[in-house]
Each structure stands twice: as structure tokens, then as C-alpha cells.
Scaffold this motif. Structure first.
Motif, PDB file in Angstrom:
ATOM      1  N   GLU A 238     -16.741   7.859 -24.846  1.00  0.00           N
ATOM      2  CA  GLU A 238     -17.015   8.786 -25.927  1.00  0.00           C
ATOM      3  C   GLU A 238     -16.443   9.990 -25.467  1.00  0.00           C
ATOM      4  O   GLU A 238     -16.653  10.891 -24.472  1.00  0.00           O
ATOM      5  N   THR A 241     -15.638  12.314 -30.341  1.00  0.00           N
ATOM      6  CA  THR A 241     -16.358  11.043 -31.501  1.00  0.00           C
ATOM      7  C   THR A 241     -17.431  11.749 -32.192  1.00  0.00           C
ATOM      8  O   THR A 241     -17.848  11.582 -33.239  1.00  0.00           O
ATOM      9  N   GLU A 242     -18.194  12.607 -32.432  1.00  0.00           N
ATOM     10  CA  GLU A 242     -19.589  13.401 -32.758  1.00  0.00           C
ATOM     11  C   GLU A 242     -19.320  13.473 -33.731  1.00  0.00           C
ATOM     12  O   GLU A 242     -20.411  13.044 -35.293  1.00  0.00           O
ATOM     13  N   ILE A 247     -11.718   7.106 -34.917  1.00  0.00           N
ATOM     14  CA  ILE A 247     -12.148   6.821 -34.168  1.00  0.00           C
ATOM     15  C   ILE A 247     -11.286   6.177 -33.379  1.00  0.00           C
ATOM     16  O   ILE A 247     -10.630   5.363 -34.329  1.00  0.00           O
ATOM     17  N   GLY A 273     -11.139  11.144 -32.569  1.00  0.00           N
ATOM     18  CA  GLY A 273     -11.782  10.472 -31.529  1.00  0.00           C
ATOM     19  C   GLY A 273     -11.314   9.650 -30.614  1.00  0.00           C
ATOM     20  O   GLY A 273     -11.114   8.859 -31.615  1.00  0.00           O
ATOM     21  N   PHE A 275     -12.681   6.221 -28.477  1.00  0.00           N
ATOM     22  CA  PHE A 275     -13.950   5.404 -27.953  1.00  0.00           C
ATOM     23  C   PHE A 275     -12.843   3.865 -26.739  1.00  0.00           C
ATOM     24  O   PHE A 275     -12.026   3.622 -27.046  1.00  0.00           O
ATOM     25  N   GLU A 287     -22.645   0.047 -29.061  1.00  0.00           N
ATOM     26  CA  GLU A 287     -21.911   1.551 -28.919  1.00  0.00           C
ATOM     27  C   GLU A 287     -20.815   1.227 -29.490  1.00  0.00           C
ATOM     28  O   GLU A 287     -20.490   2.675 -30.076  1.00  0.00           O
ATOM     29  N   CYS A 291     -21.064   4.543 -32.753  1.00  0.00           N
ATOM     30  CA  CYS A 291     -19.727   6.001 -32.289  1.00  0.00           C
ATOM     31  C   CYS A 291     -18.906   5.594 -33.927  1.00  0.00           C
ATOM     32  O   CYS A 291     -18.708   6.787 -34.103  1.00  0.00           O
ATOM     33  N   SER A 292     -19.038   4.719 -34.421  1.00  0.00           N
ATOM     34  CA  SER A 292     -18.094   5.593 -35.891  1.00  0.00           C
ATOM     35  C   SER A 292     -18.814   5.111 -36.590  1.00  0.00           C
ATOM     36  O   SER A 292     -18.073   4.823 -37.656  1.00  0.00           O
ATOM     37  N   ARG A 294     -20.157   7.473 -38.376  1.00  0.00           N
ATOM     38  CA  ARG A 294     -19.583   8.300 -39.517  1.00  0.00           C
ATOM     39  C   ARG A 294     -18.194   8.290 -39.682  1.00  0.00           C
ATOM     40  O   ARG A 294     -17.868   9.502 -40.193  1.00  0.00           O
TER      41      ARG A 294
END
Length: 350
Positions: A238, A241-242, A247, A273, A275, A287, A291-292, A294
Motif C-alpha cells: 500500500e 492509502t491512509e 484507491i 493512494g 494498492f 487487505e 484499505c478501501s 475510507r
């Protein structure tokens, strides 16, 4: 040791460090340097190199070497991999570990020799007949061509299954710094391997199971190991991505262009971001979903008409809007081209 190396050559250097001692293959652009490097390096460590008369012959030679417990491999590109599909199915059905490298080129048919990512379905979804899976890793750099080849051999032995190193012609043909270090070879004992001598038939290996109940039991056992693999062997990367609102998902050379596009988009006020799935099977679905969580949207970019995008959709199960952008024929999107696509998804906030 640090050196300048081509991706196709790094694969073989990684294979030698992993204990590969048998290579059988047939040259094809853009993968020919893999065979050339194997012919140079594998005999130097006491291994065997054979240029077979065809890809069909090569994969069956891999079958024989793997049956004897040798770490064996082959490499090719699209048309060659098509010829290998039956042999790969036989390897999976016989639960024989091996590594196969696919340096993807344009298709279908003969297509051209320029890079694509259009073998995704063929490698990730099996390709050959019957119920089986390939373990698939996707390098995006010369360093990963070596490192993930080592991982492929380890996973192949761990699950007694073919493992695929899948990347595009750009990564195979590019030259970058490569760091190599001597490592202990972690090949496990193989009591199942053929041990026949004159007049004996010990541990004969075959994929034929004639009785329906026995074949079902065999496939259920294979299914169980695939489930274990899915639970423990996913890998991904990643980047930014935060806080990402968008994404971007891509692998191979595309992921490198996307990384630069993320940097450019953030300079313009767009929170993007990246991935990158490192294992294409098992796909890092959990995963990606995490990460998606938000993000507002997902954009999948491939050098195909849309193959990995199906796994992204399955992973997110309708929770996020997903768009796709693809280039084919050997064309790779530029950073500027991708920033335009990003702006279409989420306009700049500044």
C-alpha cells in the motif's frame, strides 16, 4: 552483491539461490533471456539445462524432474504458456511443485511481442482443465523478479503445487540495480518423490484417479490446501492509502506508473493512494477491502481489457464504485494520462 541486471536474468539468479537445479524451456520474445540465463548459470551449480523442442515438451520435462523431487522450472510468454496448459494441469493434479515464469506479451493468438497483462485469466484462474489453482506472484521490479522467484519455489514446495511468476514484458526487459545475498536453501524433504530403481516401482506419481469417489476425495484434499493458502499467503503493498479518497489498483509495470501518478495527483490536491497485489492468487481481498474502507472510489488500471478488475469487484462486493481503465497492444499509460483519469474520478480540492 549489488549489480545491474535485467529482469529476465534476475529470475534465474533468484532461482539458483532458491535451489533450482533443472530448467527446461523454449525461447520466445520477450522471455528468451530467461532461457539464455538458465543455460549460463544453472549448469554452473551442477544443474541441468535443456532447450526442449517445444513448450509442450518443456513442461513435461518439468513434470519428470519435479516427480523426482528436483526444484525445476520453465519460462515462456503467451503462446508458449497456452501450449503448457495441459502439462500445468497434470502437475497440479499430481501435486508436483514447480515454478513457471510468464513474461506477458500482446495477444490473443500470436499478437505481438510488446508488453501486456492479458495472461491474467490464464494463469490466475487456472487455464487448463479440471479443478485446480496456480499460486501466482507478480513482480514489479528487477529486485522482485529475484525475490519473488525465491518465494515462488518455497510456496510451490509448501503446497505441492505449480507456482507462477507473472509479469509483463517491461519488467522482464528492464535493467535495474539488483542486490543478491547468499542464502540457505530451504527445500523441504520430499518423501513422496519417485525413488524407483531397476526392477522397482516405488512412489510412482500420476494424476489419474479412475474411481469417482477417490477423485472426489483427491480434489477435496487439494481444495483444503488451497483454502489454507488463501488464509495465510496473501501479500500486497500500500502507498498513501491512509487518507486516500481514491484507491488505484494495479500490478507489474502499471503499479510503478500509478505510484508516480499518485504523487502527481497529491500535488494537485487529490488524495489518491495505491494498492498493489503482490500475490494475484491468492488475491489479497481482505487487505484491499480494509484499505478501501475510507475511500470513495476505486480505479483499476491494467494492460488488458479488464481481467484483474473482476477480482477487485469480488473483493469489494459492491461496497464501493469501481471504474476501470486499460491499455492494450503493448501501450502503457503515461503518468499524465492517468492523472487525467484520476481527475475524472475525484476533482482536485485546491
Amino acid at each position: 552483491m549489488r549489480q545491474l541486471c535485467k529482469g529476465n536474468v534476475a529470475v534465474i539468479k533468484g532461482a539458483v539461490l532458491a535451489g533450482c537445479r533443472a530448467y527446461y524451456g523454449y525461447p520466445i520474445t520477450p522471455a528468451s533471456e530467461v532461457a539464455e540465463a538458465a543455460a549460463l548459470y544453472i549448469p554452473e551449480v551442477g544443474g541441468t539445462f535443456v532447450q526442449a523442442e517445444s513448450e509442450t515438451a518443456a513442461i513435461n520435462m518439468v513434470y519428470g524432474a519435479a516427480s523426482a523431487g528436483v526444484r525445476a522450472m520453465s519460462a515462456s510468454s503467451g503462446p508458449g504458456l497456452s501450449l503448457m496448459q495441459e502439462g500445468i494441469s497434470y502437475l497440479a493434479g499430481s501435486e508436483l511443485p514447480c515454478v513457471i515464469v510468464d513474461i506477458m506479451r500482446g495477444g490473443p493468438g500470436l499478437g505481438n511481442i510488446a508488453p501486456e497483462q492479458s495472461d491474467y485469466f490464464a494463469m490466475v484462474k487456472g487455464g487448463g482443465h479440471g479443478n485446480y489453482r496456480n499460486i501466482v506472484v507478480a513482480p514489479a521490479s528487477v529486485q522482485e523478479m529475484a525475490d519473488l522467484t525465491i518465494l515462488a519455489f518455497e510456496l510451490a514446495d509448501k503446497y505441492r503445487n505449480p507456482a507462477i511468476v507473472l509479469t509483463d514484458g517491461f519488467v522482464g526487459q528492464m535493467m535495474e540495480p539488483l542486490n543478491l545475498e547468499y542464502r540457505e536453501i530451504l527445500a523441504p524433504p520430499k518423501p513422496w518423490a519417485v525413488q524407483g530403481t531397476a526392477g522397482t516401482r516405488k512412489n510412482m506419481i500420476s494424476s489419474i484417479v479412475l474411481e469417482p469417489d477417490e477423485l472426489e476425495e483427491h480434489q477435496r484434499r487439494m481444495e483444503a490446501k488451497y483454502i489454507r493458502c488463501q488464509q495465510t499467503e496473501t501479500r500486497c503493498e500500500e502507498y498513501c492509502t491512509e487518507d486516500a479518497e481514491l484507491i488505484l489498483v494495479g500490478f507489474g509495470i502499471v503499479s510503478r506508473v500509478l505510484r508516480s501518478a499518485v504523487d502527481q495527483a497529491r500535488k494537485q490536491g487529490i488524495k489518491a493512494g495505491l494498492f498493489r497485489p503482490i500475490t494475484l492468487w491468492p488475491f489479497p481481498s481482505t487487505e484491499l477491502a480494509a484499505c478501501s474502507a475510507r475511500a470513495e472510489k476505486i480505479l483499476v488500471v491494467e494492460l488488458s481489457n479488464g481481467q484483474m478488475v473482476e477480482d477487485v469487484r469480488l473483493a469489494l462486493n459492491g461496497t464501493k464504485p469501481i471504474d476501470f481503465y486499460g491499455r492494450v497492444g503493448g501501450n502503457v499509460p503515461t503518468v499524465e494520462e492517468l492523472v487525467v483519469k484520476i481527475e475524472e474520478q475525484i476533482p482536485a480540492s485546491v
